[in-house]
Design a protein around this motif. Structure first.
Motif, PDB file in Angstrom:
ATOM      1  N   UNK B 252       0.868  -1.203   0.000  1.00 51.51           N
ATOM      2  CA  UNK B 252       0.000   0.000   0.000  1.00 51.51           C
ATOM      3  C   UNK B 252       0.893   1.237   0.000  1.00 51.51           C
ATOM      4  N   UNK B 253       1.477   1.525  -1.144  1.00 51.81           N
ATOM      5  CA  UNK B 253       2.483   2.587  -1.308  1.00 51.81           C
ATOM      6  C   UNK B 253       2.119   3.872  -0.542  1.00 51.81           C
ATOM      7  N   UNK B 255       3.543   6.738  -1.131  1.00 54.48           N
ATOM      8  CA  UNK B 255       3.742   7.912  -2.014  1.00 54.48           C
ATOM      9  C   UNK B 255       2.732   7.935  -3.157  1.00 54.48           C
ATOM     10  N   UNK B 256       1.941   6.862  -3.273  1.00 53.61           N
ATOM     11  CA  UNK B 256       0.922   6.755  -4.321  1.00 53.61           C
ATOM     12  C   UNK B 256      -0.447   6.512  -3.690  1.00 53.61           C
ATOM     13  N   UNK B 257      -1.501   6.669  -4.496  1.00 50.95           N
ATOM     14  CA  UNK B 257      -2.843   6.289  -4.052  1.00 50.95           C
ATOM     15  C   UNK B 257      -3.170   4.847  -4.439  1.00 50.95           C
ATOM     16  N   UNK B 258      -2.359   4.250  -5.310  1.00 50.33           N
ATOM     17  CA  UNK B 258      -2.589   2.864  -5.723  1.00 50.33           C
ATOM     18  C   UNK B 258      -1.587   1.926  -5.034  1.00 50.33           C
ATOM     19  N   UNK B 259      -1.713   0.621  -5.305  1.00 49.31           N
ATOM     20  CA  UNK B 259      -0.837  -0.370  -4.704  1.00 49.31           C
ATOM     21  C   UNK B 259       0.109  -0.944  -5.755  1.00 49.31           C
ATOM     22  N   UNK B 260       1.193  -1.601  -5.307  1.00 46.78           N
ATOM     23  CA  UNK B 260       2.012  -2.375  -6.249  1.00 46.78           C
ATOM     24  C   UNK B 260       1.929  -3.842  -5.860  1.00 46.78           C
TER      25      UNK B 260
END
Lengths: 266, 266, 266, 266
Positions: B252-253, B255-260
């Motif tokens: 749950x990154x 620095x982002x709103x999405x995940x990797x």
């Protein structure tokens, strides 16, 4: 021709303030500057039920949504940033012609995508935000409730002070709700900005290496507890927006399996 | 006396491999060393439906669960760490007496709470883990599927290399599934350990300041991409466990709103 | 200039088939017959990671989505019903220029709103359907996976046979997935039709009293187990669509707190 | 020895009424009549933060839960049906020794499994209910909030009147919340009974054919709108329970893709 069970007297004569439809997903359209924008929100529409009627006519609530949508494309919305409230009010207006009531509420939940610029390479990044808008009409009194939900992050100041500048960092979610008179001009974009600027750093969908570095630097220069984030949102929101305010910040701690929370009202 | 519609010939004669009940929550009991442990899992129980029958008798699947539960308290489980599989097999055994079938599956989803010791102050911390156990019997062949879901964290090595040791950190979720013969001895606790030890650091429910510092130090000494976490889980799981393996890590990154995501099979 | 940690040799040299971004929500645009349609899907984009590289460059996956979207408005899609697949393929094409890989997958989840006519009053009703489309390219081989999720209902034939025509009725959810070569022409609308026509009755967002009566009549004339619904979807899908098929039907039983399930593959 | 950042003055001096931990899953134990019962609830624990402090000490909230749990097994709870409130109050008592505050809240969410008897064959059926209990202490004032969520069904009286006794039926969810002084004796089991007896029929995990027939008969003899269910819950709750009451009923309509709702306060 048909039996109208809804019009019968109920056995238990208690008035109900909120009766209607919920979790209804449909297509919504807005005409702004001559161009049609479409999106798929989720609706909740309720009216009050007086003590002497057994039920409401649910299908008229659905028709009010559909009618408001088809008329929406004919009339231009003047300001894009108040269009969700105008849409909700348009549903209430149709409802007033179709079903007697004293109080009506229309809630619209959807996702806004806003264009942002990345902090170093100045590239375009599209950012998603959950928003919810309600219009509540009781007699002549019309109120609105506006909610935004923004994903940012927190860098813990306590761990930073105890670990020579190293700390734990995590995704955090900030929610801001404003309850005001319908006529107050409050842009969802401004509410999002208030929340997003209160984290250790905003987050971005696209980050090239120099942008990633800029976000990392910003988080370390700006360590914050959820308490700090909540206070900053609250302070900025009280300065900018009229009406009652609710703030909630939840941090998905990277060192724990649970979350932490800070919540306040003003 | 009653019409048994399920026994009739269906209009469309196609066999169905999986028919049954799902999302059933009930109380489960285990007798270990003379003490009864209770928990509330979610069950899915299915059997195959032959082409010439219209339906299965759903209530017999429910009865198989209930009967297995009430008998469970009379018989001691020998090993606590295989008790979920034994429970699933006990349901299948009851089912064999109640409903003809060629293939039966019992899936049990629940939460395990394990005792851990915090890294510096050596305090006791109770940690929750989602687990799922399935037993699948086809003729004499009995297989099992064991899944664990563990919450840990990742500290990004790329940002660390570009920011003088500073980096972004976030909560991450690691999932490991092992598919093997029923008789293979595989402890869910060992699977959890494989996943938990592959993150930048494990996470803890309780952390006093010296513990928090130890976790922070460990994350910075141990930067990892989701790719690194997935590879380490896969390598360790192949060494330790027989059978087929599936690994999925989601971060749950911060620095982002999405995940990797990183995913692999072996 | 910057350290490219992703290009380094990993400690554990195992190839990973699926590495990328997930749960990314953004705006998507389609140009059909000169008109721009917008919607907000959720993306998962993955590529394989070879054994000798430590990681993939995640930001290039995000850029591939953004670039494909901005070019989409310049090129008209020829057929609206294959536009989600074309969008996914457009992302893969951008990705081929940006990041070396052997295998790429693009998954797009969104909601379709279709216009239906109510069964008696012939009014317009807008119906929502969850859909998911994946395009998977490995070397020159391009496959697709198409999924639809439709809300209908079941009226139990067993209870009907034992209660003089009275029975329990409930909401049910039918899922159909087709896996085929990219070039096969399969319309999501046709897949939805296959599922929707297999329930006891379709459901509608708007129902006036005569429509409601028509749906009630239809359900009682057409009692079905989940097993019957699954078989009918499977039979129709095999006749209409090439490739592998997966069917799952779940019924939210009105007489139980749990659900029942029927599942099959072809 | 360590820096206590929490004790520092914050930049923005606003008091926050609710700061703490949330979504924390752990093991809970109750000693009733000398026997230990275990379950895995989800906790939210918050205290107020005064204007002049930067943060709260989160780990002391976690310790209060853990300590309360380990002491719980030593002391018998007197009444099983108030044990969740006693557990929440036990956490607050530990918290009072560990962390200064004016207001504390402990929320516990879990699932109760109750034994019911099926309506015709009189078999035992285990039924699951979601419950939530909060204890809120401000100075010497101690209040509690008790919530139950029950799955039942509705048979539409309007469709029944227009279709010669045939109608649509669906799963419905009834929620009841009571807010009262801590010392009021209110059993969650009684609240569940109030909701469950207000549907067209209760639902059961196990139903043999004669039971299924009894439930079908009961639903047709007892047609109800969500409005009727909400009014009946409200009327019964006002008679039985002291304090403020909130009722919400949601019906997963079998003829629509959306839900209907009735909500009231007393």
């Amino acid at each position: 021709m048909y039996v109208e069970t809804q019009e019968e007297e109920p056995e238990i004569k208690i008035p109900l303030p909120r009766v209607g439809i919920t979790n209804l997903r449909t297509i919504a359209k807005i005409n702004w500057k001559g161009r049609i924008y479409t999106f798929i929100p989720t609706f909740e529409v309720t009216i009050d039920l007086p003590r002497e009627k057994k039920g409401i006519h649910m299908s008229r609530l659905v028709e009010s949504i559909t009618d408001a949508m088809s008329e929406a494309v004919e009339e231009e919305v003047k300001k894009i940033h108040t269009s969700l409230e105008e849409l909700a009010l348009a549903v209430i207006k149709r409802l007033e012609e179709k079903h007697k009531h004293k109080r009506a509420e229309v809630w619209i939940r959807t996702t806004l995508i806003l264009e942002k610029t990345t902090p170093a390479s100045r590239k375009l990044s599209y950012e998603p935000y959950d928003v919810e808008v309600a219009v509540i009409k009781e007699g002549k009194d019309v109120k609105k409730r506006l909610k935004v939900r923004v994903i940012g992050n927190t860098a813990c100041p306590h761990a930073m002070a105890n670990n020579n500048g190293k700390t734990h960092i995590q995704r955090a979610i900030g929610e801001l709700e404003v309850m005001a008179d319908f006529n107050e001009e409050i842009a969802l974009e401004d509410m999002i900005e208030v929340v997003e600027s209160s984290f250790s750093s905003p987050t971005y969908t696209l980050l090239k290496t120099p942008d990633e570095n800029a976000v990392v630097r910003k988080m370390y220069e700006n360590p914050k507890f959820v308490e700090d984030v909540a206070r900053e949102i609250l302070m900025k929101a009280r300065e900018k927006f009229p009406g009652r305010i609710h703030v909630r910040v939840i941090s998905n701690e990277s060192i724990h399996k649970h979350d932490v929370i800070a919540e306040a009202w003003a």
